[in-house]
Design an enzyme around this catalytic site. Structure first.
Site, PDB file in Angstrom:
ATOM      1  N   PHE A 113       0.852  -1.186   0.000  1.00 33.43           N
ATOM      2  CA  PHE A 113       0.000   0.000   0.000  1.00 33.43           C
ATOM      3  C   PHE A 113       0.892   1.241   0.000  1.00 33.43           C
ATOM      4  CE2 PHE A 113      -2.912   3.063   2.028  1.00 33.43           C
ATOM      5  CZ  PHE A 113      -4.017   2.899   1.203  1.00 33.43           C
ATOM      6  N   ASP A 184       2.417  -6.386   7.376  1.00 33.28           N
ATOM      7  CA  ASP A 184       1.227  -5.552   7.508  1.00 33.28           C
ATOM      8  C   ASP A 184       0.004  -6.435   7.251  1.00 33.28           C
ATOM      9  OD1 ASP A 184      -0.914  -3.784   7.124  1.00 33.28           O
ATOM     10  OD2 ASP A 184       0.420  -2.191   6.426  1.00 33.28           O
ATOM     11  N   TYR A 209     -10.357  -0.839  11.062  1.00 37.95           N
ATOM     12  CA  TYR A 209     -11.614  -0.342  10.468  1.00 37.95           C
ATOM     13  C   TYR A 209     -11.998  -1.137   9.229  1.00 37.95           C
ATOM     14  CZ  TYR A 209      -7.924   2.213   8.005  1.00 37.95           C
ATOM     15  OH  TYR A 209      -6.769   2.529   7.343  1.00 37.95           O
ATOM     16  N   LYS A 210     -11.154  -2.088   8.801  1.00 38.15           N
ATOM     17  CA  LYS A 210     -11.491  -2.904   7.631  1.00 38.15           C
ATOM     18  C   LYS A 210     -12.270  -4.126   8.115  1.00 38.15           C
ATOM     19  CE  LYS A 210      -7.744  -0.878   4.972  1.00 38.15           C
ATOM     20  NZ  LYS A 210      -6.297  -0.863   4.717  1.00 38.15           N
ATOM     21  N   ARG A 356     -13.064  -3.313  -7.216  1.00 33.19           N
ATOM     22  CA  ARG A 356     -12.677  -4.161  -6.088  1.00 33.19           C
ATOM     23  C   ARG A 356     -13.907  -4.532  -5.258  1.00 33.19           C
ATOM     24  NH1 ARG A 356      -8.479  -2.251  -1.390  1.00 33.19           N
ATOM     25  NH2 ARG A 356     -10.208  -0.838  -0.946  1.00 33.19           N
TER      26      ARG A 356
HETATM   27  C1  PLP Z   1      -5.644   0.495   4.754  1.00 35.01           C
HETATM   28  C2  PLP Z   1      -4.154   0.448   4.741  1.00 35.01           C
HETATM   29  C3  PLP Z   1      -3.387   1.486   5.274  1.00 35.01           C
HETATM   30  C4  PLP Z   1      -3.999   2.754   5.803  1.00 35.01           C
HETATM   31  O1  PLP Z   1      -3.220   3.325   6.811  1.00 35.01           O
HETATM   32  P1  PLP Z   1      -3.872   4.360   7.825  1.00 35.01           P
HETATM   33  O2  PLP Z   1      -2.737   4.919   8.562  1.00 35.01           O
HETATM   34  O3  PLP Z   1      -4.841   3.609   8.662  1.00 35.01           O
HETATM   35  O4  PLP Z   1      -4.600   5.383   7.013  1.00 35.01           O
HETATM   36  C5  PLP Z   1      -2.002   1.341   5.308  1.00 35.01           C
HETATM   37  N1  PLP Z   1      -1.415   0.223   4.810  1.00 35.01           N
HETATM   38  C6  PLP Z   1      -2.134  -0.784   4.274  1.00 35.01           C
HETATM   39  C7  PLP Z   1      -1.435  -1.999   3.764  1.00 35.01           C
HETATM   40  C8  PLP Z   1      -3.516  -0.702   4.195  1.00 35.01           C
HETATM   41  O5  PLP Z   1      -4.220  -1.674   3.640  1.00 35.01           O
END
Ligand code: PLP
Length: 396
Positions: A113, A184, A209-210, A356
């Site tokens: 990400f 992660d 939150y996911k 998605r």
């Molecule tokens: C959703 C997601 C994030 C988002 O990071 P936040 O700090 O919560 O905004 C970061 N890394 C990955 C791999 C994600 O899927």
């Protein structure tokens, strides 16, 4: 065996929609509003500052951390909540690099990400020009694990395609060359049976939150393997991670165990929402969730491909190599998704051309999937999307 009709009843889902975006923002568990209201009125409103002790707000990051820890195979005392995933990743990467001071190379992949890569870039710019981030294609990670890699930093599930890394195998390989591993779990926690101890990663981070349905901006988690938990330094050495925050000493001394990864004052209302949301998992076996997620996603792929062969599957076809989402490519992905949302089928879009769809068995049914297939194929086959109709919001 998990009772998915029972778990579905624990959510407040608006009528008339099929929600295929629980991988991005989980829906509201029905028990959350009352819990947050209780913390506001009975704790904050009544006990005022006394609630830090009386309601043990101070212990919430660890208490909730242990509950999340159970879902990722982490022993008690190795997971703590706070801040955002981006910040927890920063801490994990800084701590990991400090464990291998002679090495300056971080290996990651282009399926990670962007925030993870940006955070690494920012941290390494601060650490100095000797530090380098090497980003390879996801398929090339194994070959790129060489003796100069200090930290292997991967996200298990690719946010675009859903491609799943074999974290256990890559971790073994990284450890064999003396590298430290950060995983992660943003798209893994709550989607499948994760076991941070069996995979032997050094650090894990994730958001809640996911798939964990903690609500928008819910606090993130960080896990530190037992072998490092009293050694790893938090980089962001805030007072809540100090061994004695209320001694108000001028110099930082790291807290005991995972407490040191705390930074500042914990978000008590958000932690209350997350804590209530986690009740949903009490009678859930994540192996059942995974099995059901595969059933639902395989049915979705088969249905879509049979009826609208123009859509190109972007996810691995083998469910063992895929997380809990299915992606298709379409040159007008945003316009297509806009049309789907107007018809009550909610997924999302990732640039440039990914449609998605997340599969979350706690509240999705076979009927939902069948309906989503017909709406999607109707929109595609009859071109019911408007190339100009992409919406105006900042979030895709
Ligand atoms: C959703 C997601 C994030 C988002 O990071 P936040 O700090 O919560 O905004 C970061 N890394 C990955 C791999 C994600 O899927």
């Amino acid at each position: 065996m998990t009772d998915f009709a029972a778990t579905r009843a624990l959510f407040n889902l608006p009528d008339g929609i099929v929600y295929l975006d629980g991988n991005s923002l989980g829906p509201l568990p029905a028990a959350v509003p009352a819990r947050v209201a209780h913390v506001m009125t009975a704790e904050w409103g009544t006990q005022l500052i006394g609630a830090w002790n009386a309601a043990d707000w101070m212990g919430a990051p660890q208490r909730v951390g242990d509950r999340v820890g159970r879902l990722i195979g982490a022993p008690p005392g190795t997971t703590v909540m706070g801040d955002t995933l981006s910040i927890k990743l920063y801490q994990a990467l800084a701590a990991a690099l400090a464990l291998v001071p002679d090495r300056h190379l971080v290996l990651s992949d282009s399926g990670n990400f962007p925030s993870d890569l940006y955070i690494a870039q920012g941290l390494m710019a601060t650490l100095g020009p000797q530090y380098r981030l090497h980003v390879v294609d996801p398929e090339e990670v194994a070959d790129a694990i060489t003796g100069d890699v200090g930290v292997l930093m991967l996200t298990e599930v690719d946010y675009r395609t859903g491609r799943l890394h074999d974290i256990a195998a890559l971790t073994k390989q990284a450890h064999a060359v003396g590298a430290v591993v950060i995983c992660d779990l943003a798209h893994s926690a709550g989607a499948m049976a994760v076991d941070v101890v069996a995979t032997d990663v050094d650090f894990a981070v994730g958001c809640t939150y996911k798939y964990l349905n903690g609500g928008p901006g819910a606090p993130a988690f960080i896990y530190v393997a037992n072998r490092h938990v009293d050694v790893a330094l938090p980089a962001l050495s805030g007072w809540m991670g100090h061994v004695e925050p209320f001694a108000f000493e001028p110099h930082y001394r790291p807290g005991t165990g995972i407490e040191r990864m705390r930074v500042g004052t914990p978000p008590i209302l958000a932690l209350a929402a997350l804590d209530a949301a986690l009740d949903v998992w009490d009678d859930v076996d994540l192996r059942d969730v995974r099995r059901r997620s595969i059933e639902l996603s395989q049915a979705f792929i088969a249905g879509v491909e049979a009826r609208c062969p123009d859509l190109v599957l972007a996810s691995p076809r083998d469910p063992a190599r895929r997380g809990s989402q299915v992606s298709f490519r379409h040159p007008h992905a945003r316009a297509v998704m806009h049309a789907l949302k107007a018809r009550g089928v909610i997924g999302d879009v990732r640039a440039p051309d990914i449609l998605r769809f997340g599969f979350t068995p706690l509240f999705l049914t076979d009927v939902d999937v069948t309906h989503a297939i017909s709406v999607l194929c109707d929109v595609i086959l009859h071109e019911r999307w408007d190339p100009e109709g992409v919406g105006t919001g900042r979030v895709t």
